[in-house]
Scaffold this motif. Sequence first.
Motif, short mmCIF file in Angstrom:
data_model
loop_
_atom_site.label_atom_id
_atom_site.label_comp_id
_atom_site.label_asym_id
_atom_site.label_seq_id
_atom_site.Cartn_x
_atom_site.Cartn_y
_atom_site.Cartn_z
N TYR A 37 0.80 -1.23 0.00
CA TYR A 37 0.00 0.00 0.00
C TYR A 37 0.84 1.28 0.00
CZ TYR A 37 -3.78 -3.22 1.19
OH TYR A 37 -4.68 -4.25 1.17
N ASN A 38 2.11 1.16 -0.20
CA ASN A 38 3.00 2.33 -0.11
C ASN A 38 2.56 3.51 -0.98
OD1 ASN A 38 4.56 1.11 1.79
ND2 ASN A 38 6.30 0.70 0.46
N LYS A 39 2.05 3.22 -2.17
CA LYS A 39 1.62 4.28 -3.08
C LYS A 39 0.13 4.57 -2.96
CE LYS A 39 5.23 3.59 -6.59
NZ LYS A 39 5.50 3.27 -8.03
N ALA A 40 -0.67 3.50 -2.90
CA ALA A 40 -2.13 3.68 -2.91
C ALA A 40 -2.66 4.21 -1.58
CB ALA A 40 -2.81 2.36 -3.25
N PRO A 42 -0.35 5.28 1.61
CA PRO A 42 0.93 5.29 2.33
C PRO A 42 0.83 5.30 3.85
CG PRO A 42 0.56 7.38 1.17
CD PRO A 42 -0.47 6.42 0.67
#
Length: 331
Positions: A37-40, A42
Amino acid sequence: MAALKITIYCFFFLQVLLCLLSSCALTNAQGLKVGFYNKACPKAELVVKKSIFDMVKKDPSLGPPLLRLFFHDCFVRGCEGSVLLELKNKKAEKNAPPNLSLEGFDFIDNIKAALEKECPGIVSCSDVLALVARDVVVALNGPSWEVETGRRDGRVTNINEATSNMPSPFSNITTLITQFQSKGLNKKDLVVLSGAHTVGDAHCPIVRNRLYNFTGKGDSDPSLDKEYAARLRRKCKPTDTTTDLEMDPGSFTTFDKSYFKLVSKQRGLFQSDAALLNNQETKSYVLMQTKRYGSTFFKDFGVSMVKLGRIGVLTGRVGEVRKNCRMVNKY
Protein backbone atom coordinates in the motif's frame (compact mmCIF):
# COMPACT_ATOMS: atom_id res chain seq x y z
CA MET A 1 30.49 -31.43 -33.26
CA ALA A 2 30.79 -27.72 -32.46
CA ALA A 3 27.30 -27.12 -33.77
CA LEU A 4 26.01 -29.97 -31.62
CA LYS A 5 27.64 -28.50 -28.49
CA ILE A 6 26.09 -25.11 -29.22
CA THR A 7 22.68 -26.73 -29.71
CA ILE A 8 22.97 -28.64 -26.41
CA TYR A 9 24.17 -25.48 -24.60
CA CYS A 10 21.26 -23.47 -25.99
CA PHE A 11 18.85 -26.22 -24.96
CA PHE A 12 20.06 -26.24 -21.36
CA PHE A 13 20.14 -22.42 -21.26
CA LEU A 14 16.54 -22.38 -22.43
CA GLN A 15 15.57 -24.95 -19.79
CA VAL A 16 17.19 -22.88 -17.02
CA LEU A 17 15.58 -19.69 -18.32
CA LEU A 18 12.14 -21.32 -18.47
CA CYS A 19 12.66 -22.68 -14.98
CA LEU A 20 13.57 -19.24 -13.65
CA LEU A 21 10.62 -17.62 -15.40
CA SER A 22 8.34 -20.32 -14.04
CA SER A 23 9.69 -19.70 -10.54
CA CYS A 24 9.09 -15.98 -10.86
CA ALA A 25 5.57 -16.61 -12.09
CA LEU A 26 4.84 -18.74 -9.02
CA THR A 27 6.22 -16.03 -6.75
CA ASN A 28 4.23 -13.27 -8.43
CA ALA A 29 1.10 -15.41 -8.52
CA GLN A 30 1.05 -15.25 -4.74
CA GLY A 31 0.46 -11.52 -5.19
CA LEU A 32 1.67 -10.51 -1.74
CA LYS A 33 4.52 -8.16 -0.98
CA VAL A 34 5.81 -6.00 1.82
CA GLY A 35 4.68 -2.38 1.34
CA PHE A 36 1.83 -3.21 -1.02
CA TYR A 37 0.00 0.00 0.00
CA ASN A 38 3.00 2.33 -0.11
CA LYS A 39 1.62 4.28 -3.08
CA ALA A 40 -2.13 3.68 -2.91
CA CYS A 41 -2.45 4.31 0.84
CA PRO A 42 0.93 5.29 2.33
CA LYS A 43 -0.44 5.82 5.85
CA ALA A 44 -2.31 2.50 6.01
CA GLU A 45 0.09 0.67 8.31
CA LEU A 46 0.50 3.74 10.49
CA VAL A 47 -3.27 4.00 10.98
CA VAL A 48 -3.42 0.37 12.13
CA LYS A 49 -0.37 0.67 14.38
CA LYS A 50 -1.61 3.81 16.13
CA SER A 51 -5.02 2.25 16.76
CA ILE A 52 -3.46 -0.87 18.26
CA PHE A 53 -0.93 0.90 20.45
CA ASP A 54 -3.55 3.32 21.79
CA MET A 55 -5.85 0.40 22.63
CA VAL A 56 -3.19 -1.78 24.28
CA LYS A 57 -1.99 1.19 26.33
CA LYS A 58 -5.48 1.54 27.80
CA ASP A 59 -6.15 -2.18 28.25
CA PRO A 60 -3.51 -4.81 27.27
CA SER A 61 -6.02 -7.64 27.73
CA LEU A 62 -7.83 -6.49 24.57
CA GLY A 63 -4.81 -7.34 22.41
CA PRO A 64 -4.68 -11.19 22.47
CA PRO A 65 -8.24 -11.66 21.11
CA LEU A 66 -7.25 -9.66 18.02
CA LEU A 67 -4.24 -11.90 17.43
CA ARG A 68 -6.56 -14.89 17.74
CA LEU A 69 -8.83 -13.51 15.01
CA PHE A 70 -6.03 -13.82 12.47
CA PHE A 71 -5.40 -17.49 13.32
CA HIS A 72 -9.09 -18.33 13.09
CA ASP A 73 -9.43 -16.54 9.78
CA CYS A 74 -6.45 -18.18 8.09
CA PHE A 75 -7.32 -21.75 9.07
CA VAL A 76 -10.70 -21.59 7.32
CA ARG A 77 -10.71 -20.82 3.57
CA GLY A 78 -7.34 -19.05 4.02
CA CYS A 79 -6.48 -15.50 5.08
CA GLU A 80 -9.32 -13.76 3.26
CA GLY A 81 -11.41 -12.21 6.01
CA SER A 82 -14.27 -14.71 6.01
CA VAL A 83 -14.26 -14.94 9.82
CA LEU A 84 -15.51 -11.33 9.90
CA LEU A 85 -18.56 -11.92 7.70
CA GLU A 86 -22.09 -12.16 9.11
CA LEU A 87 -25.14 -13.93 7.68
CA LYS A 88 -28.79 -13.39 8.62
CA ASN A 89 -29.28 -17.14 9.03
CA LYS A 90 -26.41 -17.30 11.58
CA LYS A 91 -24.55 -19.85 9.45
CA ALA A 92 -21.34 -17.83 9.15
CA GLU A 93 -17.91 -18.93 10.40
CA LYS A 94 -18.18 -16.70 13.45
CA ASN A 95 -21.26 -18.69 14.54
CA ALA A 96 -19.37 -22.01 14.63
CA PRO A 97 -18.65 -23.46 18.10
CA PRO A 98 -14.85 -22.88 17.87
CA ASN A 99 -15.49 -19.20 17.10
CA LEU A 100 -18.20 -18.31 19.62
CA SER A 101 -15.60 -16.99 22.06
CA LEU A 102 -13.93 -14.72 19.49
CA GLU A 103 -13.76 -11.03 20.37
CA GLY A 104 -12.55 -7.80 18.82
CA PHE A 105 -14.89 -7.50 15.84
CA ASP A 106 -15.92 -3.97 16.82
CA PHE A 107 -12.30 -2.90 17.02
CA ILE A 108 -11.62 -4.26 13.52
CA ASP A 109 -14.64 -2.26 12.35
CA ASN A 110 -13.16 0.90 13.86
CA ILE A 111 -9.79 0.39 12.17
CA LYS A 112 -11.47 -0.32 8.85
CA ALA A 113 -13.56 2.85 9.19
CA ALA A 114 -10.40 4.87 9.83
CA LEU A 115 -8.76 3.34 6.75
CA GLU A 116 -11.83 4.04 4.61
CA LYS A 117 -11.62 7.66 5.69
CA GLU A 118 -7.90 7.76 4.82
CA CYS A 119 -8.15 5.95 1.47
CA PRO A 120 -11.58 4.58 0.50
CA GLY A 121 -11.78 1.12 -1.03
CA ILE A 122 -8.05 0.39 -0.89
CA VAL A 123 -7.14 -1.70 2.18
CA SER A 124 -8.76 -5.13 2.52
CA CYS A 125 -10.20 -6.48 5.75
CA SER A 126 -7.94 -9.53 5.46
CA ASP A 127 -4.87 -7.27 5.38
CA VAL A 128 -6.22 -5.40 8.39
CA LEU A 129 -6.24 -8.69 10.32
CA ALA A 130 -2.66 -9.46 9.26
CA LEU A 131 -1.37 -6.02 10.25
CA VAL A 132 -3.31 -6.03 13.52
CA ALA A 133 -1.80 -9.41 14.47
CA ARG A 134 1.74 -8.09 14.05
CA ASP A 135 1.09 -4.80 15.84
CA VAL A 136 -0.63 -6.50 18.77
CA VAL A 137 2.40 -8.73 19.32
CA VAL A 138 4.75 -5.73 19.17
CA ALA A 139 2.54 -3.70 21.53
CA LEU A 140 2.66 -6.59 24.02
CA ASN A 141 6.50 -6.49 23.97
CA GLY A 142 6.87 -9.25 21.41
CA PRO A 143 8.78 -9.43 18.11
CA SER A 144 8.10 -7.54 14.91
CA TRP A 145 8.20 -8.84 11.35
CA GLU A 146 7.51 -7.46 7.89
CA VAL A 147 3.90 -8.16 6.97
CA GLU A 148 3.18 -9.05 3.37
CA THR A 149 0.04 -7.32 2.14
CA GLY A 150 -2.07 -7.37 -1.00
CA ARG A 151 -4.78 -9.83 0.11
CA ARG A 152 -8.31 -9.41 -1.11
CA ASP A 153 -11.44 -10.38 0.77
CA GLY A 154 -13.53 -13.47 0.16
CA ARG A 155 -17.27 -13.44 -0.37
CA VAL A 156 -18.11 -16.80 1.23
CA THR A 157 -18.45 -17.86 4.86
CA ASN A 158 -19.65 -21.25 6.04
CA ILE A 159 -20.25 -22.41 9.61
CA ASN A 160 -19.47 -26.06 8.78
CA GLU A 161 -16.05 -25.22 7.35
CA ALA A 162 -15.07 -23.48 10.57
CA THR A 163 -16.21 -26.44 12.65
CA SER A 164 -14.18 -28.94 10.63
CA ASN A 165 -11.03 -26.89 9.95
CA MET A 166 -10.15 -25.18 13.23
CA PRO A 167 -7.53 -26.94 15.38
CA SER A 168 -9.06 -27.85 18.73
CA PRO A 169 -7.57 -27.16 22.17
CA PHE A 170 -8.56 -30.79 22.94
CA SER A 171 -6.57 -32.31 20.03
CA ASN A 172 -3.75 -34.81 20.34
CA ILE A 173 -0.40 -34.29 18.62
CA THR A 174 -1.19 -36.52 15.62
CA THR A 175 -4.34 -34.56 14.79
CA LEU A 176 -2.57 -31.22 15.27
CA ILE A 177 0.31 -32.17 12.99
CA THR A 178 -2.11 -33.38 10.31
CA GLN A 179 -4.22 -30.20 10.47
CA PHE A 180 -1.20 -27.91 10.28
CA GLN A 181 0.34 -29.90 7.43
CA SER A 182 -2.91 -29.58 5.48
CA LYS A 183 -2.33 -25.80 5.56
CA GLY A 184 1.31 -26.05 4.48
CA LEU A 185 2.64 -25.62 8.02
CA ASN A 186 5.16 -28.04 9.49
CA LYS A 187 5.80 -29.34 13.02
CA LYS A 188 8.02 -26.41 13.86
CA ASP A 189 5.30 -23.98 12.79
CA LEU A 190 2.86 -25.86 15.00
CA VAL A 191 4.91 -25.46 18.16
CA VAL A 192 6.06 -21.92 17.31
CA LEU A 193 2.52 -20.67 16.66
CA SER A 194 1.29 -22.45 19.80
CA GLY A 195 3.66 -20.07 21.57
CA ALA A 196 1.04 -17.37 21.01
CA HIS A 197 -0.63 -18.89 24.08
CA THR A 198 1.84 -16.82 26.07
CA VAL A 199 -0.83 -14.11 25.92
CA GLY A 200 -4.56 -14.18 26.52
CA ASP A 201 -6.97 -16.11 28.69
CA ALA A 202 -9.63 -18.79 28.53
CA HIS A 203 -12.53 -19.98 30.66
CA CYS A 204 -13.08 -22.95 32.95
CA PRO A 205 -14.98 -25.21 30.49
CA ILE A 206 -11.79 -25.49 28.42
CA VAL A 207 -10.13 -27.50 31.23
CA ARG A 208 -13.14 -29.11 32.93
CA ASN A 209 -12.50 -32.61 31.58
CA ARG A 210 -8.77 -32.38 32.35
CA LEU A 211 -9.62 -31.61 35.96
CA TYR A 212 -12.65 -33.72 36.76
CA ASN A 213 -13.45 -36.43 34.21
CA PHE A 214 -10.59 -37.02 31.80
CA THR A 215 -11.34 -40.67 30.95
CA GLY A 216 -14.96 -40.72 32.10
CA LYS A 217 -14.07 -42.10 35.51
CA GLY A 218 -13.94 -38.88 37.51
CA ASP A 219 -10.17 -38.62 37.11
CA SER A 220 -7.81 -35.83 36.02
CA ASP A 221 -5.43 -35.70 33.08
CA PRO A 222 -2.19 -37.45 34.12
CA SER A 223 -0.21 -35.16 31.79
CA LEU A 224 -1.22 -32.16 33.92
CA ASP A 225 1.10 -31.21 36.77
CA LYS A 226 -0.65 -32.18 40.03
CA GLU A 227 0.06 -28.93 41.85
CA TYR A 228 -1.15 -26.89 38.87
CA ALA A 229 -4.25 -29.09 38.56
CA ALA A 230 -5.07 -28.49 42.23
CA ARG A 231 -4.72 -24.74 41.72
CA LEU A 232 -7.05 -24.88 38.72
CA ARG A 233 -9.64 -26.89 40.67
CA ARG A 234 -9.68 -24.21 43.37
CA LYS A 235 -10.52 -21.66 40.65
CA CYS A 236 -12.84 -23.80 38.55
CA LYS A 237 -15.67 -25.73 40.12
CA PRO A 238 -17.30 -28.38 37.89
CA THR A 239 -20.17 -26.10 36.86
CA ASP A 240 -18.16 -22.88 36.48
CA THR A 241 -18.47 -21.38 33.00
CA THR A 242 -17.33 -17.81 33.54
CA THR A 243 -14.08 -17.65 35.53
CA ASP A 244 -11.13 -16.35 33.51
CA LEU A 245 -7.94 -18.41 33.40
CA GLU A 246 -4.69 -16.81 32.33
CA MET A 247 -2.97 -19.01 29.76
CA ASP A 248 0.41 -17.78 30.97
CA PRO A 249 -0.20 -16.94 34.65
CA GLY A 250 1.48 -13.76 35.76
CA SER A 251 2.36 -12.49 32.29
CA PHE A 252 -0.70 -13.13 30.13
CA THR A 253 -0.47 -9.62 28.64
CA THR A 254 3.25 -9.85 27.88
CA PHE A 255 4.44 -11.68 24.78
CA ASP A 256 7.45 -13.67 25.99
CA LYS A 257 8.84 -17.22 25.92
CA SER A 258 7.60 -18.28 29.36
CA TYR A 259 4.87 -20.39 27.69
CA PHE A 260 7.49 -22.99 26.85
CA LYS A 261 8.62 -23.25 30.47
CA LEU A 262 5.03 -23.91 31.49
CA VAL A 263 4.58 -26.59 28.84
CA SER A 264 7.87 -28.26 29.79
CA LYS A 265 6.64 -28.44 33.41
CA GLN A 266 3.29 -29.92 32.27
CA ARG A 267 1.47 -26.69 33.07
CA GLY A 268 0.07 -25.89 29.63
CA LEU A 269 -3.60 -24.98 30.01
CA PHE A 270 -4.92 -26.82 26.95
CA GLN A 271 -4.60 -30.49 26.01
CA SER A 272 -3.10 -29.24 22.75
CA ASP A 273 -0.35 -27.53 24.78
CA ALA A 274 0.44 -30.75 26.65
CA ALA A 275 0.41 -32.63 23.33
CA LEU A 276 3.54 -30.76 22.19
CA LEU A 277 5.56 -33.03 24.51
CA ASN A 278 4.30 -36.15 22.72
CA ASN A 279 6.37 -35.70 19.56
CA GLN A 280 10.15 -35.68 19.58
CA GLU A 281 10.48 -32.71 17.20
CA THR A 282 7.95 -30.46 18.93
CA LYS A 283 9.21 -31.49 22.37
CA SER A 284 12.81 -30.66 21.41
CA TYR A 285 11.74 -27.19 20.31
CA VAL A 286 9.83 -26.61 23.56
CA LEU A 287 12.84 -27.59 25.65
CA MET A 288 15.23 -25.52 23.53
CA GLN A 289 13.19 -22.37 24.22
CA THR A 290 13.36 -22.91 27.99
CA LYS A 291 17.10 -22.31 28.04
CA ARG A 292 18.30 -19.06 29.52
CA TYR A 293 20.25 -18.11 26.41
CA GLY A 294 19.87 -18.89 22.74
CA SER A 295 16.09 -18.77 22.40
CA THR A 296 15.01 -18.42 18.77
CA PHE A 297 11.30 -18.05 19.51
CA PHE A 298 10.90 -14.38 18.62
CA LYS A 299 12.61 -14.78 15.26
CA ASP A 300 10.82 -18.05 14.53
CA PHE A 301 7.43 -16.59 15.41
CA GLY A 302 7.77 -13.89 12.75
CA VAL A 303 8.76 -16.49 10.13
CA SER A 304 5.82 -18.75 10.97
CA MET A 305 3.38 -15.83 10.99
CA VAL A 306 4.44 -14.90 7.47
CA LYS A 307 3.83 -18.52 6.40
CA LEU A 308 0.46 -18.49 8.14
CA GLY A 309 -0.44 -15.26 6.35
CA ARG A 310 0.09 -16.86 2.93
CA ILE A 311 -2.52 -19.59 3.36
CA GLY A 312 -5.23 -19.49 0.69
CA VAL A 313 -4.85 -15.79 -0.09
CA LEU A 314 -6.90 -14.08 -2.78
CA THR A 315 -4.97 -11.56 -4.85
CA GLY A 316 -5.14 -9.62 -8.11
CA ARG A 317 -8.73 -9.51 -9.35
CA VAL A 318 -9.95 -12.43 -7.27
CA GLY A 319 -12.17 -11.48 -4.34
CA GLU A 320 -12.87 -7.87 -3.40
CA VAL A 321 -11.94 -5.10 -0.99
CA ARG A 322 -14.91 -4.91 1.36
CA LYS A 323 -16.18 -1.52 2.42
CA ASN A 324 -17.68 -3.10 5.55
CA CYS A 325 -15.82 -6.08 6.99
CA ARG A 326 -19.07 -7.71 8.14
CA MET A 327 -20.68 -7.94 4.70
CA VAL A 328 -19.78 -8.41 1.06
CA ASN A 329 -20.01 -5.43 -1.27
CA LYS A 330 -23.17 -4.80 -3.22
CA TYR A 331 -22.74 -4.46 -6.95
